[in-house]
Design a protein around this motif. Structure first.
Motif, short mmCIF file in Angstrom:
data_model
loop_
_atom_site.label_atom_id
_atom_site.label_comp_id
_atom_site.label_asym_id
_atom_site.label_seq_id
_atom_site.Cartn_x
_atom_site.Cartn_y
_atom_site.Cartn_z
N LEU A 114 47.87 -95.65 28.09
CA LEU A 114 47.11 -94.49 27.64
C LEU A 114 47.36 -93.28 28.53
CD1 LEU A 114 44.96 -93.47 25.61
CD2 LEU A 114 43.24 -94.12 27.30
N SER A 115 47.70 -92.15 27.90
CA SER A 115 47.91 -90.90 28.63
C SER A 115 46.73 -89.95 28.51
CB SER A 115 49.18 -90.19 28.13
OG SER A 115 50.32 -90.98 28.35
N GLY A 116 46.05 -89.97 27.38
CA GLY A 116 44.92 -89.07 27.20
C GLY A 116 44.34 -89.17 25.80
N ILE A 117 43.09 -88.75 25.65
CA ILE A 117 42.41 -88.75 24.35
C ILE A 117 41.74 -87.40 24.16
CG2 ILE A 117 40.66 -89.82 22.90
CD1 ILE A 117 40.91 -92.34 24.63
N VAL A 118 41.96 -86.79 23.01
CA VAL A 118 41.29 -85.54 22.66
C VAL A 118 40.39 -85.81 21.46
CG1 VAL A 118 41.53 -83.14 21.94
CG2 VAL A 118 43.23 -84.16 23.47
N SER A 119 39.10 -85.52 21.60
CA SER A 119 38.16 -85.64 20.48
C SER A 119 37.85 -84.24 19.98
CB SER A 119 36.87 -86.33 20.94
OG SER A 119 35.96 -86.43 19.87
N GLN A 120 37.84 -84.05 18.66
CA GLN A 120 37.69 -82.72 18.09
C GLN A 120 36.70 -82.68 16.94
OE1 GLN A 120 41.79 -81.93 16.93
NE2 GLN A 120 42.12 -80.73 18.78
N ARG A 121 36.03 -81.55 16.79
CA ARG A 121 35.19 -81.26 15.63
C ARG A 121 35.38 -79.80 15.26
NH1 ARG A 121 34.78 -85.86 16.47
NH2 ARG A 121 32.98 -87.25 16.39
N LEU A 122 35.48 -79.51 13.97
CA LEU A 122 35.62 -78.13 13.52
C LEU A 122 34.23 -77.53 13.27
CD1 LEU A 122 38.61 -78.30 11.02
CD2 LEU A 122 38.55 -77.11 13.20
N VAL A 123 34.03 -76.31 13.75
CA VAL A 123 32.79 -75.58 13.51
C VAL A 123 33.12 -74.20 12.94
CG1 VAL A 123 31.47 -76.76 15.32
CG2 VAL A 123 32.74 -74.68 15.88
N ARG A 124 32.18 -73.66 12.21
CA ARG A 124 32.37 -72.32 11.65
C ARG A 124 32.15 -71.25 12.73
NH1 ARG A 124 28.18 -72.33 6.84
NH2 ARG A 124 26.99 -73.39 8.49
N ARG A 125 32.94 -70.18 12.66
CA ARG A 125 32.79 -69.05 13.57
C ARG A 125 31.73 -68.08 13.04
NH1 ARG A 125 36.60 -67.17 17.23
NH2 ARG A 125 38.36 -68.56 17.64
N LEU A 126 30.97 -67.50 13.95
CA LEU A 126 30.06 -66.44 13.55
C LEU A 126 30.85 -65.23 13.08
CD1 LEU A 126 27.39 -66.54 16.41
CD2 LEU A 126 27.00 -67.08 14.00
N CYS A 127 30.35 -64.58 12.05
CA CYS A 127 31.02 -63.39 11.52
C CYS A 127 30.97 -62.28 12.57
CB CYS A 127 30.33 -62.94 10.24
SG CYS A 127 30.98 -61.38 9.59
N PRO A 128 32.10 -61.72 12.99
CA PRO A 128 32.09 -60.68 14.02
C PRO A 128 31.46 -59.37 13.55
CG PRO A 128 34.30 -60.96 13.14
CD PRO A 128 33.46 -62.06 12.56
N ASP A 129 31.39 -59.14 12.22
CA ASP A 129 30.85 -57.89 11.70
C ASP A 129 29.33 -57.84 11.72
OD1 ASP A 129 33.40 -56.98 11.27
OD2 ASP A 129 33.47 -57.52 9.15
N CYS A 130 28.67 -58.99 11.63
CA CYS A 130 27.20 -58.97 11.60
C CYS A 130 26.58 -59.84 12.70
CB CYS A 130 26.69 -59.41 10.22
SG CYS A 130 27.18 -61.09 9.73
N ARG A 131 27.40 -60.22 13.66
CA ARG A 131 26.89 -61.02 14.77
C ARG A 131 26.02 -60.16 15.69
NH1 ARG A 131 31.45 -62.88 18.76
NH2 ARG A 131 31.32 -60.65 19.21
N GLU A 132 24.95 -60.77 16.20
CA GLU A 132 24.07 -60.05 17.13
C GLU A 132 23.59 -61.01 18.21
OE1 GLU A 132 20.88 -58.61 14.73
OE2 GLU A 132 19.92 -60.59 14.55
#
Length: 233
Positions: A114-132
């Motif tokens: 074993l060299s390494g393990i990457v665990s991943q989950r995709l999440v939605r980005r906040l909209c940059p135009d209406c983020r506060e």
């Protein structure tokens, strides 16, 4: 898949012989030998791995480890010194160790290859135009979820025309990387309990999916609600 393809692209030079075994092939990579798995024609993951062993390959992308036979063959190939990248469905990086052990892989083989393990989950980005930005209130849900202090700055979105009122636009990844340092390898050999393995991994630098999510929430990349939804349903 995107991460594996990105890694292959980095490795892809004329001096390297890279082979993939996929079901299905999701994107064509020029310069890489991509093989479509076809069980009805006898081309299974195991059959493909056996054929690859007879070639002078530099690196192998195995689409997924689905059973004990494929896991055993993958470890056997890695033991010969070949770079092998693959995926396996587990809850997090540490869980992948125990999934491989449950599949019958000998602890000494797993620790050695074993060299390494990457665990991943995709999440939605906040909209940059209406983020506060806003400040966390004492006793709020986000304060309890992140165990953060009153006044910590987080971000949210109101929803606008650019994001069709959802508050989100695009996606990013939460990731944790487990590098099996000596303490982790010894833990594999001893088959220590999962909780103890998590502590060893953290001592060796593992940052959990939740910790990565907390940093991205504080940076305004995503929201704490999105992190909770993706990690805990």
């Amino acid at each position: 898949t995107s991460s594996l393809y990105a890694a292959l692209t980095e490795l892809n030079t004329e001096s390297r012989n890279l082979v993939t075994l996929e079901d299905p092939i999701e994107r064509i990579l020029p310069g890489v030998n991509q093989v479509q798995i076809h069980p009805k024609a006898g081309m299974t993951f195991v059959a493909g791995l056996r054929a690859v062993l007879r070639q002078d390959v530099t690196g192998i992308l195995l689409g997924e480890i689905r059973d004990e036979e494929t896991a055993a063959m993958a470890v056997r190939i890695a033991l010969t010194g070949h770079l092998l990248m693959t995926t396996i469905h587990t809850e997090d990086a540490v869980s992948a160790l125990y999934r491989m052990l449950e599949m019958g892989i000998a602890p000494y083989l797993l620790a050695a290859t074993l060299s390494g393990i990457v665990s991943q989950r995709l999440v939605r980005r906040l909209c940059p135009d209406c983020r506060e930005a806003y400040r966390v209130a004492e006793g709020s849900d986000e304060a309890a979820f992140f165990a953060c202090a009153e006044g910590t700055q987080l971000y949210r979105s109101r929803g606008c025309a650019a994001c069709h009122g959802t508050g989100y636009r695009g996606r990013t990844v939460l990731a944790e990387l487990l590098v099996p340092h000596e303490a982790v390898r010894e833990g594999i050999l001893q088959k220590i309990p999962r909780r103890e393995m998590v502590e060893r991994a953290k001592a060796c630098g593992l940052r959990s999916l939740l910790e990565d999510g907390r940093e991205k929430a504080k940076a305004g990349i995503t929201s704490w609600q999105e992190i909770r939804r993706v990690l805990y349903g």
